[in-house]
Design a protein around this motif. Structure first.
Motif, PDB file in Angstrom:
ATOM      1  N   PHE A  30       0.905  -1.276  -0.073  1.00  0.00           N
ATOM      2  CA  PHE A  30      -0.059   0.048   0.145  1.00  0.00           C
ATOM      3  C   PHE A  30       0.881   1.157  -0.019  1.00  0.00           C
ATOM      4  CE2 PHE A  30      -2.508  -3.406   1.815  1.00  0.00           C
ATOM      5  CZ  PHE A  30      -3.712  -3.084   1.152  1.00  0.00           C
ATOM      6  N   LEU A  31       0.691   1.892  -1.059  1.00  0.00           N
ATOM      7  CA  LEU A  31       1.441   3.082  -1.217  1.00  0.00           C
ATOM      8  C   LEU A  31       0.783   4.413  -1.221  1.00  0.00           C
ATOM      9  CD1 LEU A  31       3.712   2.102  -4.241  1.00  0.00           C
ATOM     10  CD2 LEU A  31       4.253   1.728  -1.536  1.00  0.00           C
ATOM     11  N   SER A  32       1.270   5.577  -1.025  1.00  0.00           N
ATOM     12  CA  SER A  32       0.660   6.824  -0.982  1.00  0.00           C
ATOM     13  C   SER A  32       0.366   7.152  -2.483  1.00  0.00           C
ATOM     14  CB  SER A  32       1.320   7.997  -0.240  1.00  0.00           C
ATOM     15  OG  SER A  32       2.626   8.343  -1.007  1.00  0.00           O
ATOM     16  N   PRO A  33      -0.588   8.313  -2.711  1.00  0.00           N
ATOM     17  CA  PRO A  33      -0.602   8.546  -4.169  1.00  0.00           C
ATOM     18  C   PRO A  33       0.846   8.759  -4.757  1.00  0.00           C
ATOM     19  CG  PRO A  33      -2.144   9.661  -2.729  1.00  0.00           C
ATOM     20  CD  PRO A  33      -1.303   9.041  -1.850  1.00  0.00           C
ATOM     21  N   TYR A  34       1.710   9.441  -4.162  1.00  0.00           N
ATOM     22  CA  TYR A  34       2.926   9.838  -4.852  1.00  0.00           C
ATOM     23  C   TYR A  34       4.032   8.711  -4.718  1.00  0.00           C
ATOM     24  CZ  TYR A  34       4.120  11.341  -0.166  1.00  0.00           C
ATOM     25  OH  TYR A  34       4.199  11.583   1.461  1.00  0.00           O
ATOM     26  N   GLY A  35       3.685   7.512  -4.235  1.00  0.00           N
ATOM     27  CA  GLY A  35       4.462   6.362  -4.261  1.00  0.00           C
ATOM     28  C   GLY A  35       5.108   6.046  -3.022  1.00  0.00           C
ATOM     29  N   GLY A  36       4.946   6.898  -1.970  1.00  0.00           N
ATOM     30  CA  GLY A  36       5.721   6.421  -0.730  1.00  0.00           C
ATOM     31  C   GLY A  36       5.024   5.449  -0.138  1.00  0.00           C
ATOM     32  N   PHE A  37       5.833   4.472   0.492  1.00  0.00           N
ATOM     33  CA  PHE A  37       5.416   2.911   1.284  1.00  0.00           C
ATOM     34  C   PHE A  37       4.639   3.424   2.251  1.00  0.00           C
ATOM     35  CE2 PHE A  37       6.255  -0.093   3.975  1.00  0.00           C
ATOM     36  CZ  PHE A  37       5.774  -1.480   3.070  1.00  0.00           C
ATOM     37  N   ARG A  38       3.668   2.716   2.592  1.00  0.00           N
ATOM     38  CA  ARG A  38       2.752   2.937   3.906  1.00  0.00           C
ATOM     39  C   ARG A  38       2.833   1.351   4.751  1.00  0.00           C
ATOM     40  NH1 ARG A  38      -2.318   6.653   1.625  1.00  0.00           N
ATOM     41  NH2 ARG A  38      -1.097   8.499   2.022  1.00  0.00           N
ATOM     42  N   ALA A  39       2.551   0.496   3.913  1.00  0.00           N
ATOM     43  CA  ALA A  39       2.412  -0.933   4.772  1.00  0.00           C
ATOM     44  C   ALA A  39       2.551  -2.061   3.458  1.00  0.00           C
ATOM     45  CB  ALA A  39       0.837  -0.912   5.516  1.00  0.00           C
ATOM     46  N   ALA A  40       2.582  -3.282   4.045  1.00  0.00           N
ATOM     47  CA  ALA A  40       2.562  -4.275   3.203  1.00  0.00           C
ATOM     48  C   ALA A  40       1.909  -5.653   3.793  1.00  0.00           C
ATOM     49  CB  ALA A  40       3.678  -4.542   2.480  1.00  0.00           C
ATOM     50  N   VAL A  41       1.159  -6.402   2.967  1.00  0.00           N
ATOM     51  CA  VAL A  41       0.614  -7.572   3.654  1.00  0.00           C
ATOM     52  C   VAL A  41       1.496  -8.687   3.209  1.00  0.00           C
ATOM     53  CG1 VAL A  41      -1.199  -9.199   3.869  1.00  0.00           C
ATOM     54  CG2 VAL A  41      -1.623  -6.690   3.894  1.00  0.00           C
ATOM     55  N   VAL A  42       2.117  -9.483   3.891  1.00  0.00           N
ATOM     56  CA  VAL A  42       3.038 -10.852   3.543  1.00  0.00           C
ATOM     57  C   VAL A  42       2.656 -11.902   4.485  1.00  0.00           C
ATOM     58  CG1 VAL A  42       4.929  -9.160   2.635  1.00  0.00           C
ATOM     59  CG2 VAL A  42       4.907  -9.911   5.027  1.00  0.00           C
ATOM     60  N   GLY A  43       3.037 -12.808   3.869  1.00  0.00           N
ATOM     61  CA  GLY A  43       2.983 -14.219   4.683  1.00  0.00           C
ATOM     62  C   GLY A  43       4.129 -14.511   5.553  1.00  0.00           C
ATOM     63  N   PHE A  44       4.220 -15.884   5.686  1.00  0.00           N
ATOM     64  CA  PHE A  44       5.399 -16.172   6.353  1.00  0.00           C
ATOM     65  C   PHE A  44       6.548 -16.150   5.563  1.00  0.00           C
ATOM     66  CE2 PHE A  44       2.340 -18.825   8.766  1.00  0.00           C
ATOM     67  CZ  PHE A  44       2.585 -18.322  10.155  1.00  0.00           C
ATOM     68  N   THR A  45       7.638 -15.667   6.344  1.00  0.00           N
ATOM     69  CA  THR A  45       9.080 -15.626   5.362  1.00  0.00           C
ATOM     70  C   THR A  45       9.542 -17.218   5.056  1.00  0.00           C
ATOM     71  OG1 THR A  45       9.580 -13.760   6.786  1.00  0.00           O
ATOM     72  CG2 THR A  45      11.460 -14.895   5.585  1.00  0.00           C
ATOM     73  N   PRO A  46       9.724 -17.365   3.825  1.00  0.00           N
ATOM     74  CA  PRO A  46      10.152 -18.619   3.423  1.00  0.00           C
ATOM     75  C   PRO A  46      11.715 -18.775   3.689  1.00  0.00           C
ATOM     76  CG  PRO A  46      10.167 -17.245   1.395  1.00  0.00           C
ATOM     77  CD  PRO A  46       9.493 -16.397   2.585  1.00  0.00           C
ATOM     78  N   GLY A  47      12.248 -19.840   3.538  1.00  0.00           N
ATOM     79  CA  GLY A  47      13.763 -20.089   3.476  1.00  0.00           C
ATOM     80  C   GLY A  47      14.234 -20.825   4.816  1.00  0.00           C
ATOM     81  N   ASN A  48      15.397 -21.068   4.782  1.00  0.00           N
ATOM     82  CA  ASN A  48      16.196 -21.557   5.965  1.00  0.00           C
ATOM     83  C   ASN A  48      16.303 -20.625   7.012  1.00  0.00           C
ATOM     84  OD1 ASN A  48      17.965 -23.061   7.552  1.00  0.00           O
ATOM     85  ND2 ASN A  48      18.835 -23.948   5.965  1.00  0.00           N
ATOM     86  N   VAL A  49      15.852 -21.058   8.204  1.00  0.00           N
ATOM     87  CA  VAL A  49      16.070 -20.237   9.377  1.00  0.00           C
ATOM     88  C   VAL A  49      17.509 -19.885   9.780  1.00  0.00           C
ATOM     89  CG1 VAL A  49      15.922 -22.256  10.904  1.00  0.00           C
ATOM     90  CG2 VAL A  49      14.876 -20.197  11.830  1.00  0.00           C
ATOM     91  N   LEU A  50      18.296 -21.043   9.506  1.00  0.00           N
ATOM     92  CA  LEU A  50      19.607 -20.661   9.828  1.00  0.00           C
ATOM     93  C   LEU A  50      20.226 -19.336   8.844  1.00  0.00           C
ATOM     94  CD1 LEU A  50      21.096 -24.382   9.702  1.00  0.00           C
ATOM     95  CD2 LEU A  50      20.271 -22.677  11.763  1.00  0.00           C
ATOM     96  N   LEU A  51      19.837 -19.301   7.826  1.00  0.00           N
ATOM     97  CA  LEU A  51      19.857 -18.113   6.783  1.00  0.00           C
ATOM     98  C   LEU A  51      19.691 -16.711   7.608  1.00  0.00           C
ATOM     99  CD1 LEU A  51      20.929 -16.651   4.417  1.00  0.00           C
ATOM    100  CD2 LEU A  51      18.639 -17.101   3.288  1.00  0.00           C
ATOM    101  N   ARG A  52      18.292 -16.802   8.221  1.00  0.00           N
ATOM    102  CA  ARG A  52      17.926 -15.510   8.636  1.00  0.00           C
ATOM    103  C   ARG A  52      18.689 -15.309  10.115  1.00  0.00           C
ATOM    104  NH1 ARG A  52      13.281 -18.049   6.983  1.00  0.00           N
ATOM    105  NH2 ARG A  52      12.636 -18.265   9.238  1.00  0.00           N
ATOM    106  N   ARG A  53      19.008 -16.251  10.939  1.00  0.00           N
ATOM    107  CA  ARG A  53      19.727 -16.156  11.860  1.00  0.00           C
ATOM    108  C   ARG A  53      21.173 -15.827  11.454  1.00  0.00           C
ATOM    109  NH1 ARG A  53      18.230 -18.927  16.820  1.00  0.00           N
ATOM    110  NH2 ARG A  53      20.412 -19.338  17.278  1.00  0.00           N
ATOM    111  N   ALA A  54      21.838 -16.067  10.497  1.00  0.00           N
ATOM    112  CA  ALA A  54      23.004 -15.462   9.971  1.00  0.00           C
ATOM    113  C   ALA A  54      23.121 -13.968   9.673  1.00  0.00           C
ATOM    114  CB  ALA A  54      23.598 -16.483   8.901  1.00  0.00           C
TER     115      ALA A  54
END
Length: 343
Positions: free
Chosen positions: A69-93
């Protein structure tokens, strides 16, 4: 098999998005205007006052489709995302790297050096293309100053020092924007970078395209299993996709800024495509946003040779390639993060 991102851009004020079976339906004034199968989408970007049903948001989160969701001039406001995929070890690193000043600086140093190098390439190309000797001289002089900053950046050992050098190089780069604009029109006279909100037509274009890049890099980070919110140069702040913003830096001159100059110099946008609000904030009209988005999507289809991988790829896939190279660096598979440098 390579697949390009399929993104739905919704720009009509008052539009409402809902789920109908396995499809996204866009309603305007109680009429269905568009229907898109959910499996054909990787992202949805909403500008301004756009509504969205909870059922659609849940379905998109489950399907891995990011709604921004962006403002009319393109500024970021919020986003809807699900669970972060991938290996938990990568995110811990990744979290360990973000908490380590030395490791963070190593990553950020390469990204900022690439950004300034790409900005320098923009100036040098402008110097070659212009027929005005004085313009060419100014652009070459600025490019030499950026070359000096690149050397300083490569030796920086602290994030604060990097931020200072990035700011100085950006000031030099932006001070030469008017020499890159061939259209002699006061509507496109650049007075300096302004944001949140943009205060002139060029800044409105830049902010709009930077938001598009951020959306693409955020999606790429999530797809690579990285946490888009945890960056190195851009430190933690609620609602800010720090890592995506780190990676955006190297693409600003090559993708967004070059497209801004192209749109203006080819007269694909003009003064009537912008509107100023009571506070002075400048936004693009709905038709102008469609023009810019079409040009942006076409730009993403251009084919280049990746400078590190030495393989042909489309510009639209660059965010995903860089996110995966970032993940390889974080895991320790490669010694340095190979930031994208335009050649």
């Amino acid at each position: 098999m390579k697949r390009h991102l399929n993104t739905l851009f919704v720009m009509t004020e008052g539009a409402y998005l809902r789920k109908d079976g396995q499809a996204v339906v866009v309603r305007v004034e109680k009429e269905n205007r568009l229907r898109v199968p959910l499996h054909n989408l990787d992202g949805i970007v909403c500008f301004g006052k756009i509504g969205c049903s909870p059922y659609l948001m849940a379905a998109c989160a489950e399907a891995g489709v990011t709604i921004s969701f962006l403002s009319p001039y393109g500024g970021f406001r919020a986003a809807v995302v699900g669970f972060t995929p991938g290996n938990v070890l990568l995110r811990r690193a990744q979290y360990r790297m973000a908490d380590d000043e030395t490791a963070s600086c190593q990553f950020a140093r390469n990204a900022i050096a690439a950004k300034v190098s790409n900005a320098r390439s923009v100036l040098l190309r402008g110097a070659r293309d212009t027929k005005d000797d004085e313009q060419a001289q100014r652009l070459r002089s600025a490019s030499r100053r950026l070359a000096y900053f690149i050397e300083e950046i490569e030796e920086a050992e602290a994030l604060d020092r990097l931020r200072g050098l990035e700011g100085e190089s950006a000031s030099t780069y932006f001070s030469n924007f008017n020499d890159l604009i061939r259209v002699k029109d006061d509507a496109f006279a650049f007075q300096g970078r302004s944001r949140r909100p943009p205060m002139d037509n060029i800044n409105a274009l830049m902010s709009f395209l930077y938001s598009m890049l951020t959306h693409d890099l955020r999606s790429a980070c999530e797809a690579a299993g990285l946490d888009a919110a945890v960056g190195c140069l851009h430190r933690d702040r609620p609602g800010r996709p720090g890592l995506a913003l780190d990676l955006v830096e190297e693409f600003r001159p090559f993708i967004a800024d070059r497209l801004v100059f192209s749109l203006i110099n080819r007269r694909q946008v003009n003064a009537q495509d912008f509107q100023a609000g009571p506070s002075g904030a400048v936004t693009l009209t709905e038709n102008a946003r469609k023009t810019v988005l079409s040009a942006y999507q076409n730009r993403k289809q251009d084919v280049i040779v990746h400078p590190y991988l030495q393989e042909k790829t489309t510009i639209g896939l660059l965010p995903h390639l860089q996110a995966r190279l970032c993940a390889r660096f974080i895991r320790g598979d490669i010694q340095e993060y190979p930031a994208f440098v335009w050649k």
